[in-house]
Design an enzyme around this catalytic site. Structure first.
Site, PDB file in Angstrom:
ATOM      1  N   ASP A 153       0.717  -1.213   0.021  1.00 26.83           N
ATOM      2  CA  ASP A 153       0.022  -0.142  -0.038  1.00 26.83           C
ATOM      3  C   ASP A 153       0.910   1.175  -0.206  1.00 26.83           C
ATOM      4  OD1 ASP A 153      -2.416   1.154   0.162  1.00 26.83           O
ATOM      5  OD2 ASP A 153      -3.316   0.466   1.804  1.00 26.83           O
ATOM      6  N   ASP A 208     -10.090   3.815  -3.484  1.00 27.03           N
ATOM      7  CA  ASP A 208     -10.491   2.656  -3.189  1.00 27.03           C
ATOM      8  C   ASP A 208     -12.043   2.679  -3.676  1.00 27.03           C
ATOM      9  OD1 ASP A 208      -8.515   2.205  -1.799  1.00 27.03           O
ATOM     10  OD2 ASP A 208      -9.447   2.105   0.341  1.00 27.03           O
TER      11      ASP A 208
HETATM   12  C1  GLA Z   1      -5.869   1.366   1.483  1.00 22.11           C
HETATM   13  C2  GLA Z   1      -6.229   0.354   0.175  1.00 22.11           C
HETATM   14  C3  GLA Z   1      -7.119  -0.671   0.582  1.00 22.11           C
HETATM   15  C4  GLA Z   1      -6.841  -1.226   1.846  1.00 22.11           C
HETATM   16  C5  GLA Z   1      -6.622  -0.112   2.918  1.00 22.11           C
HETATM   17  C6  GLA Z   1      -6.202  -1.016   4.262  1.00 22.11           C
HETATM   18  O1  GLA Z   1      -7.206   2.228   1.340  1.00 22.11           O
HETATM   19  O2  GLA Z   1      -6.311   1.288  -1.041  1.00 22.11           O
HETATM   20  O3  GLA Z   1      -7.639  -1.421  -0.418  1.00 22.11           O
HETATM   21  O4  GLA Z   1      -5.830  -2.028   1.631  1.00 22.11           O
HETATM   22  O5  GLA Z   1      -5.712   0.830   2.720  1.00 22.11           O
HETATM   23  O6  GLA Z   1      -5.909   0.120   5.383  1.00 22.11           O
END
Ligand code: GLA
Length: 407
Positions: A153, A208
């Site tokens: 990430d 996301d």
């Molecule tokens: C980010 C990523 C998500 C998830 C969260 C976890 O937002 O894009 O897919 O992995 O972190 O904290």
């Protein structure tokens, strides 16, 4: 002079044989888009060993494994808040009383592969220890546990260069010696499609996702995107994906709250996009409808087609869109999407359409060639391209067809 040339030759041979000069990643790991399950979309950090073991069992008994899903990936929240005195990451002992190696062994014992999450920053997005400065140590630990997939990430990375950070982790995985899919998750902020082909097997292209069809969710400082918003951001980057290196429009939200029609549309479009199919729902409580979407083998086959060519938008008018994806053996997938809030009737005369696409070298004239039509959700043949296609498509629904050439 001669001995200098000889030394140069040895250096070049070493670099190539260690794979460190150009291609860092393990090749051949994702010749078709990876398929699996990830804990984030439905559970966020609320995970523990027992419920995950149950999830692994449901993965198998529901038919997901037999439909081609392979990876079982733990997202954020698996770690203890601190590294140990050696600087090693530790699985949260309350959530994982048997430890991570034992959990990985359980996943493997069911014929699945095991994935885990960390972050290029100082902390993960949920505040657990990040990997910055510990890349080689963390990669060795994952290899010792039997990890097969790492999602990496991009939170808490203020002064970090994205390309360098992902390259370093890719090299660390390579040095640890265990083949792992490397999933870059920097949300498309630094256009990874331009530089990550040799770094990892997939890269996120957007912020996301959330389980909404066409409305984003606003959290004040950031928003999660609807399925339609993410779809609209994929068109201009389709040329960068292919076998071994995929655009990742984020994990699936099938079964997480949209309607049956919307879930089918979401799944169909992700398959048209040759997207990684990482389900994100509670596998222990899937409705028969959700299961039937996730394990529809004919739709999955469109995603997994060996050509690995993403769809393109052929037509868009008044809330109706048509996507076309080239498939092996001169076949095609054609997906009619009704984005509007009302039912629409289509009367599509194939013979009035020439479908051309430079990327997939399509050049189709339905006056010269006939194709049979198979409805991939109804699972039945519905005639040929010799007659106009007349159908009613409900709001937020798709009609997904496979066209096979008649010789
Ligand atoms: C980010 C990523 C998500 C998830 C969260 C976890 O937002 O894009 O897919 O992995 O972190 O904290």
């Amino acid at each position: 002079m001669r001995s200098n040339l000889y030394k140069l030759f040895i250096v070049i041979v070493c670099c190539f044989s260690s794979g460190n000069l150009f291609a860092q990643k393990f090749e051949e790991l994702a010749q078709t888009p990876p398929m699996g399950w990830n804990s984030w979309n439905i559970f966020q950090t609320h995970i523990n060993e027992q419920m995950l073991r149950d999830m692994v069992d449901a993965y198998v008994s529901s038919g997901m494994r037999d439909a081609g899903y392979t990876y079982f990936v733990l997202d954020d929240g698996w770690m203890a808040m601190q590294r140990d005195s050696n600087g090693s990451l530790v699985a949260d002992p309350k959530k994982f009383p048997s430890g991570m190696k034992a959990f990985a062994d359980y996943v493997h014992s069911k014929g699945l592969k095991f994935g885990i999450y960390n972050c290029a920053g100082t902390q993960t997005c949920a505040g657990y220890p990040g990997t910055h400065g510990y890349e080689y140590q963390d990669a060795r630990l994952y290899a010792s546990w039997g990890v097969d997939y790492l999602k990496y990430d991009w939170c808490n990375t203020d002064s970090i260069n994205a390309r360098d950070a992902y390259l370093t982790m890719s090299r660390a995985i390579r040095a640890a010696g265990r083949p792992m899919i490397f999933s870059l998750c920097e949300w498309g902020n630094h256009a990874p499609w331009l530089w990550a082909k040799n770094v990892g097997q997939l890269w996120r292209t957007t912020a996301d996702i959330h389980a909404g069809f066409d409305k984003d969710q606003n959290y004040g400082t950031w928003s999660s995107y609807s399925v339609m918003h993410i779809l609209d951001l994929q068109d201009h980057i389709r040329q960068y994906a292919g076998p071994g290196h995929w655009n990742d429009p984020d994990m699936l939200e099938v079964g997480n709250g949209m309607t049956y029609a919307e879930d089918k549309a979401h799944f169909s479009l992700w398959c048209m996009l040759a997207a990684p199919l990482i389900s994100g729902n509670d596998l222990r409580k899937m409705s028969p409808q959700t299961t039937s979407i996730l394990i529809n083998k004919e739709v999955i086959a469109v995603d997994q087609d060996p050509l690995g060519i993403e769809c393109f938008k052929y037509y868009s008018f008044d809330g109706m869109e048509i996507f076309v994806k080239a498939l092996k053996d001169n076949s095609l997938a054609v997906c009619f999407l009704n984005r509007s809030s009302r039912q629409q009737n289509i009367n599509f005369d194939w013979k009035e359409h020439m479908i051309t696409d430079t990327l997939s070298k399509l050049n189709i004239d339905f006056n010269k060639n006939t194709y049979t039509l198979r409805d991939l959700w109804a699972k039945k043949n519905i005639g040929t391209t010799n007659k106009p296609l007349k159908q009613t498509i409900g709001s937020h629904e798709v009609l997904m067809l496979k066209l096979s050439k008649v010789n």
